[in-house]
Scaffold this active site. Structure first.
Site, mmCIF file in Angstrom:
data_model
loop_
_atom_site.group_PDB
_atom_site.id
_atom_site.type_symbol
_atom_site.label_atom_id
_atom_site.label_comp_id
_atom_site.label_asym_id
_atom_site.label_seq_id
_atom_site.Cartn_x
_atom_site.Cartn_y
_atom_site.Cartn_z
ATOM 1 N N HIS A 1 0.748 -1.247 -0.234
ATOM 2 C CA HIS A 1 -0.206 0.217 0.360
ATOM 3 C C HIS A 1 1.054 0.978 -0.267
ATOM 4 O O HIS A 1 0.761 2.312 0.233
ATOM 5 C CB HIS A 1 -1.052 0.040 1.809
ATOM 6 C CG HIS A 1 -2.044 -1.157 1.641
ATOM 7 N ND1 HIS A 1 -2.509 -0.943 -0.042
ATOM 8 C CD2 HIS A 1 -2.253 -1.641 2.520
ATOM 9 C CE1 HIS A 1 -3.892 -2.116 0.643
ATOM 10 N NE2 HIS A 1 -3.633 -2.091 1.688
ATOM 11 N N ARG B 1 -9.700 3.262 -7.365
ATOM 12 C CA ARG B 1 -10.944 2.966 -7.236
ATOM 13 C C ARG B 1 -11.222 4.525 -7.055
ATOM 14 O O ARG B 1 -10.533 5.325 -6.181
ATOM 15 C CB ARG B 1 -11.851 1.552 -5.698
ATOM 16 C CG ARG B 1 -13.193 1.705 -6.274
ATOM 17 C CD ARG B 1 -13.071 0.749 -4.416
ATOM 18 N NE ARG B 1 -14.357 -0.246 -4.791
ATOM 19 C CZ ARG B 1 -14.783 -0.145 -3.817
ATOM 20 N NH1 ARG B 1 -14.376 -0.998 -3.197
ATOM 21 N NH2 ARG B 1 -16.739 -0.999 -3.751
HETATM 22 P P1 A3P Z 1 -16.359 -3.325 -1.010
HETATM 23 O O1 A3P Z 1 -16.600 -2.630 0.964
HETATM 24 O O2 A3P Z 1 -16.998 -1.376 -1.159
HETATM 25 O O3 A3P Z 1 -17.411 -3.962 -0.712
HETATM 26 P P2 A3P Z 1 -9.028 -4.335 -0.559
HETATM 27 O O4 A3P Z 1 -9.733 -5.872 -1.235
HETATM 28 O O5 A3P Z 1 -8.620 -3.426 -0.690
HETATM 29 O O6 A3P Z 1 -9.145 -4.669 0.662
HETATM 30 O O7 A3P Z 1 -10.797 -4.088 -1.137
HETATM 31 C C1 A3P Z 1 -12.317 -4.076 -0.490
HETATM 32 C C2 A3P Z 1 -12.921 -4.011 -1.649
HETATM 33 O O8 A3P Z 1 -13.674 -4.633 -2.770
HETATM 34 C C3 A3P Z 1 -14.554 -4.079 -0.442
HETATM 35 O O9 A3P Z 1 -15.403 -3.105 -1.189
HETATM 36 C C4 A3P Z 1 -14.650 -5.642 -1.035
HETATM 37 O O10 A3P Z 1 -16.103 -6.261 -1.189
HETATM 38 C C5 A3P Z 1 -14.360 -5.927 -2.698
HETATM 39 N N1 A3P Z 1 -13.645 -6.826 -3.148
HETATM 40 C C6 A3P Z 1 -13.443 -8.148 -2.575
HETATM 41 N N2 A3P Z 1 -13.547 -8.732 -3.679
HETATM 42 C C7 A3P Z 1 -13.890 -8.039 -4.568
HETATM 43 C C8 A3P Z 1 -14.168 -8.740 -6.032
HETATM 44 N N3 A3P Z 1 -13.909 -10.395 -6.359
HETATM 45 N N4 A3P Z 1 -14.322 -8.551 -6.761
HETATM 46 C C9 A3P Z 1 -15.541 -7.286 -6.996
HETATM 47 N N5 A3P Z 1 -14.721 -6.236 -5.406
HETATM 48 C C10 A3P Z 1 -14.045 -7.501 -4.701
#
Ligand code: A3P
Length: 310
Positions: free
Chosen positions: A107, A130
């Site tokens: 990150h 995003r």
């Molecule tokens: P939301 O909280 O909006 O649902 P990171 O992986 O960077 O921590 O990001 C988490 C975000 O990505 C969360 O968003 C999560 O639900 C979403 N996410 C996780 N897996 C995903 C997938 N396979 N496709 C789309 N979004 C996904």
């Protein structure tokens, strides 16, 4: 910050105090290899999704792999900085045999990445961005869950109000923030070094451009799809395998913790574009739109905040 996070400013970005020690260690000692693939992102921008896609793409010809079925995508990568006992330590990372393709994740803002990633190796960097509205909503939920998981340990910790959290987000005061500085740095570098850094958007991966995006990604990391693979529907299979509904239902992602307070299932929430509409007041939309306009001016980078879910 109204979120009880202990943050410290370092190289113009905000960091949690605990991982900072590991970050400094990695900045000084990490040795990237030419074959490394570094996945870079701000928290809650689709990191886990991109990990799943990348892991599946680069391992698709490995007959011994049942990608993602038996192992959570959360563990299918190596952190660029350690600190999580479930992820490999710096020494383990260093000891990986040269033939191992290392998928690493960070990150860190571009400027803070170890020099060996940026300049002295030809490793590749894939950045996922995003839109700030959904990133904010996802971070807010994440943070509220974290505090919920801590109850019993620190009963005094109150979940932050969305208003306080928004104020901090707009001021850039959250782990690895400010948002715009992080995204813009990688955006600019991706334009200057197109063979080194690929800049992807969460929203494009969720759109009907996804096949195109995956082809671009596979080619960039040196694992292009053949026309035969494409004709046989392999790209669509990968998209299905890595969809949030599929990953969410796998036992390896449903249960267990990443560390004492982070549940694996919390990495998979809604996974939608435009969830912000359920949380933002008109005043918040105006504030973030103004910020976006001011910060992204002259960059050619934009995020759509006019999305109305059907
Ligand atoms: P939301 O909280 O909006 O649902 P990171 O992986 O960077 O921590 O990001 C988490 C975000 O990505 C969360 O968003 C999560 O639900 C979403 N996410 C996780 N897996 C995903 C997938 N396979 N496709 C789309 N979004 C996904």
């Amino acid at each position: 910050m109204g979120s009880n996070l202990e943050l410290v400013k370092y190289q113009n970005f905000w960091f949690l105090t605990t991982p900072l020690k590991n970050i400094l260690h990695y900045q000084a000692h990490f040795k990237a290899r030419d074959s490394d693939i570094i996945l870079a992102s701000l928290p809650k921008t689709g990191t886990t999704w991109l990990k799943s896609l990348l892991f599946t793409i680069v391992n698709r010809t490995n007959p011994d792999h049942q990608p993602l079925i038996n192992k959570s995508p959360l563990l299918n990568n190596l952190g660029v900085y350690g600190g999580n006992p479930l992820l490999p330590s710096p020494q383990q990372l260093h000891d990986e045999p040269p033939s191992t393709l290392r998928l690493l994740h960070s990150h860190l803002p571009y400027a803070s990445l170890p020099e060996s990633i940026k300049s002295s190796s030809s490793c590749k960097i894939v950045y996922i961005a995003r839109n700030p509205l959904d990133t904010f909503v996802s971070q807010w939920h994440w943070h509220a869950n974290l505090l919920k998981n801590r109850v019993g340990d620190h009963d005094e910790l109150e979940p932050p109000s969305i208003e306080d959290f928004f104020e901090s987000f707009c001021q850039g005061k959250f782990p690895y923030g400010p948002y715009f500085n992080h995204v813009i740095e990688f955006w600019k570098q991706s334009l200057e070094q197109p063979n080194k850094i690929l800049f992807l958007k969460y929203e494009d991966l969720k759109s009907d451009q996804v096949v195109l995006q995956l082809k671009k990604l596979a080619e960039f990391v040196g694992f292009p799809f053949s026309s035969q693979e494409e004709n046989e529907g392999l790209i669509k299979d990968i998209i299905k395998l890595c969809s949030i509904n599929n990953l969410k239902d796998l036992e390896v992602n449903k249960n267990g913790f990443m560390n004492k307070f982070v549940k694996k299932k919390d990495f998979f929430r809604k996974g939608e574009v435009g969830d912000w509409i359920n949380y933002f007041t008109p005043t918040m939309v105006e504030r973030i739109n103004n910020l976006m306009e001011e910060q992204l001016k002259g960059t050619d980078l934009s995020f759509d905040s006019s999305f109305i879910p059907g």
